[in-house]
Design a protein around this motif. Structure first.
Motif, PDB file in Angstrom:
ATOM      1  N   LYS A 182       0.844  -1.196   0.000  1.00 22.09           N
ATOM      2  CA  LYS A 182       0.000   0.000   0.000  1.00 22.09           C
ATOM      3  C   LYS A 182       0.879   1.246   0.000  1.00 22.09           C
ATOM      4  O   LYS A 182       0.630   2.194  -0.759  1.00 22.09           O
ATOM      5  N   ALA A 183       1.904   1.251   0.849  1.00 24.61           N
ATOM      6  CA  ALA A 183       2.807   2.403   0.911  1.00 24.61           C
ATOM      7  C   ALA A 183       3.457   2.649  -0.447  1.00 24.61           C
ATOM      8  O   ALA A 183       3.560   3.797  -0.902  1.00 24.61           O
ATOM      9  N   ARG A 184       3.904   1.590  -1.084  1.00 23.58           N
ATOM     10  CA  ARG A 184       4.530   1.734  -2.399  1.00 23.58           C
ATOM     11  C   ARG A 184       3.550   2.302  -3.423  1.00 23.58           C
ATOM     12  O   ARG A 184       3.883   3.186  -4.211  1.00 23.58           O
ATOM     13  N   ARG A 185       2.318   1.822  -3.399  1.00 23.42           N
ATOM     14  CA  ARG A 185       1.294   2.310  -4.321  1.00 23.42           C
ATOM     15  C   ARG A 185       1.078   3.805  -4.122  1.00 23.42           C
ATOM     16  O   ARG A 185       0.995   4.568  -5.100  1.00 23.42           O
ATOM     17  N   ALA A 224       8.377  -7.384  -0.352  1.00 22.31           N
ATOM     18  CA  ALA A 224       7.620  -6.135  -0.262  1.00 22.31           C
ATOM     19  C   ALA A 224       8.494  -5.007   0.290  1.00 22.31           C
ATOM     20  O   ALA A 224       8.450  -3.872  -0.210  1.00 22.31           O
ATOM     21  N   ILE A 225       9.289  -5.322   1.315  1.00 28.26           N
ATOM     22  CA  ILE A 225      10.191  -4.314   1.885  1.00 28.26           C
ATOM     23  C   ILE A 225      11.277  -3.942   0.888  1.00 28.26           C
ATOM     24  O   ILE A 225      11.562  -2.754   0.655  1.00 28.26           O
ATOM     25  N   ALA A 226      11.892  -4.937   0.254  1.00 24.92           N
ATOM     26  CA  ALA A 226      12.964  -4.673  -0.706  1.00 24.92           C
ATOM     27  C   ALA A 226      12.464  -3.822  -1.870  1.00 24.92           C
ATOM     28  O   ALA A 226      13.165  -2.918  -2.348  1.00 24.92           O
ATOM     29  N   VAL A 267      11.980   1.349  -4.989  1.00 27.52           N
ATOM     30  CA  VAL A 267      11.096   2.392  -5.521  1.00 27.52           C
ATOM     31  C   VAL A 267      11.438   3.756  -4.923  1.00 27.52           C
ATOM     32  O   VAL A 267      11.545   4.760  -5.642  1.00 27.52           O
ATOM     33  N   MET A 268      11.631   3.828  -3.608  1.00 31.44           N
ATOM     34  CA  MET A 268      11.933   5.106  -2.970  1.00 31.44           C
ATOM     35  C   MET A 268      13.240   5.699  -3.478  1.00 31.44           C
ATOM     36  O   MET A 268      13.375   6.917  -3.607  1.00 31.44           O
ATOM     37  N   ALA A 274      11.781   0.463   5.292  1.00 28.41           N
ATOM     38  CA  ALA A 274      10.880   0.443   4.135  1.00 28.41           C
ATOM     39  C   ALA A 274      10.208   1.788   3.901  1.00 28.41           C
ATOM     40  O   ALA A 274       9.671   2.025   2.822  1.00 28.41           O
ATOM     41  N   LEU A 275      10.212   2.668   4.902  1.00 32.43           N
ATOM     42  CA  LEU A 275       9.709   4.034   4.735  1.00 32.43           C
ATOM     43  C   LEU A 275      10.833   5.055   4.904  1.00 32.43           C
ATOM     44  O   LEU A 275      10.558   6.255   5.009  1.00 32.43           O
TER      45      LEU A 275
END
Length: 320
Positions: free
Chosen positions: A138-141, A176-178, A183-184, A206-207
């Motif tokens: 969700k965070a990535r989206r 998911a974390i990787a 992405v970030m 991850a954030l």
């Protein structure tokens, strides 16, 4: 007034003294004014003495304080017109990680953060602030959405770590974390991460791939908890204070090592003593960082972000 049942041991003498001061104020007798001023000076002196000599593990305890403000507490005070967005478009929603759009000081932003709960019912809903893969997806989206709309991304980090349950592993927790890290690293919009409590392991990182990393004075950020480190290295939970010291996980340590860019002072006694005051300080720090970053082009942001993470870490090469 802080609930004594939730107070940390080193807080209790201060809170008990403040309780006596409140009782005298309620009596309102002029004859008690001299004693009242004496007790207020004593409380101020005791608070200064205790909080100027905190050990690393005491700061760990403060970072976990159950009355400390969480992500949504900051959102309610700093973000106007916040609209929460849900779901990863693959499995479901995750209450341990919240996000949405709103306005910070008139500027449109995307806000994403870990969310703990208060009380048993809410903690179960929020899974004690430990996201599953769908939380990170969700965070990535939402981050990718923010990049499409050219909105700065503000993340609030406060988690013991990603949820280690078998269901999370089955749904690809590590991937998911990787993917979030990847992405970030490549988003061409300003990213500001603020560690407001616990910054635990990959669940926090991850954030955390950001242009600016801010930390509250009594927040922590570490690859592992002191308890986990003590059990692995010393095979003894009594070594938890030693582990906290050796991990160098406090905000001042991380600022000294060049990982945190700014340490935000907390109100006297910690962030849990005054949610409004600490939110004001966090808002000002984020505003300063945004004022600098918004002037950079996407290409410059990416290059500076790359350079920032390449500089992290100290190495000693031995000839032997």
């Amino acid at each position: 007034m802080i609930d004594l049942r939730q107070a940390l041991e080193f807080e209790k003498p201060i809170l008990e003294l403040e309780g006596k001061i409140d009782e005298l104020k309620q009596l309102g007798h002029l004859s008690l004014q001299v004693e009242l001023r004496r007790l207020e000076r004593k409380a101020q002196s005791l608070r200064k003495k205790v909080f100027s000599t905190l050990s690393p593990f005491q700061k760990v305890q403060l970072s976990r304080h159950p009355q400390r403000p969480f992500t949504l507490d900051y959102v309610s005070r700093l973000i106007d017109g916040f609209v929460e967005l849900h779901g990863d478009r693959a499995h479901g929603d995750d209450g341990a990680l919240v996000g949405g759009m709103g306005f910070l000081q008139g500027e449109p932003v995307m806000v994403i953060g870990h969310q703990k709960g208060r009380g048993t019912k809410e903690n179960l809903k929020r899974n004690f602030g430990m996201p599953r893969p769908e939380g990170y997806r969700k965070a990535r989206r939402l981050m990718e959405m923010a990049a499409r709309f050219r909105r700065p991304i503000l993340t609030f980090i406060d988690t013991p770590g990603a949820y280690p349950g078998i269901d999370a592993e089955e749904r690809g927790q590590a991937e998911a974390i990787a993917k979030n890290l990847e992405v970030m690293a490549g988003l061409g919009v300003p990213i500001i991460a603020t560690v407001i409590g616990e910054g635990g392991s990959g669940g926090a990182l991850a954030l955390g791939v950001a242009d600016r990393i801010l930390m509250l004075e009594y927040a922590i950020y570490s690859v592992i908890s002191p308890e986990g480190c003590a059990s692995i290295l010393w095979k003894d939970q009594k070594a938890v204070e030693t582990a906290a010291r050796e991990l160098r996980l406090t905000a001042s340590d991380l600022r000294e090592m060049g990982i945190a860019d700014e340490v935000i002072p907390e109100p006297p006694g910690g962030a849990h003593r005054d949610h409004d005051e600490v939110a004001r300080a966090v808002g000002e720090a984020i505003g300063r960082a945004l004022a600098t970053l918004r002037a950079e082009t996407p290409a410059a942001l990416l290059q500076h972000r790359y350079d920032k993470y390449r500089r992290m870490g100290e190495f000693i090469e031995s000839a032997s």
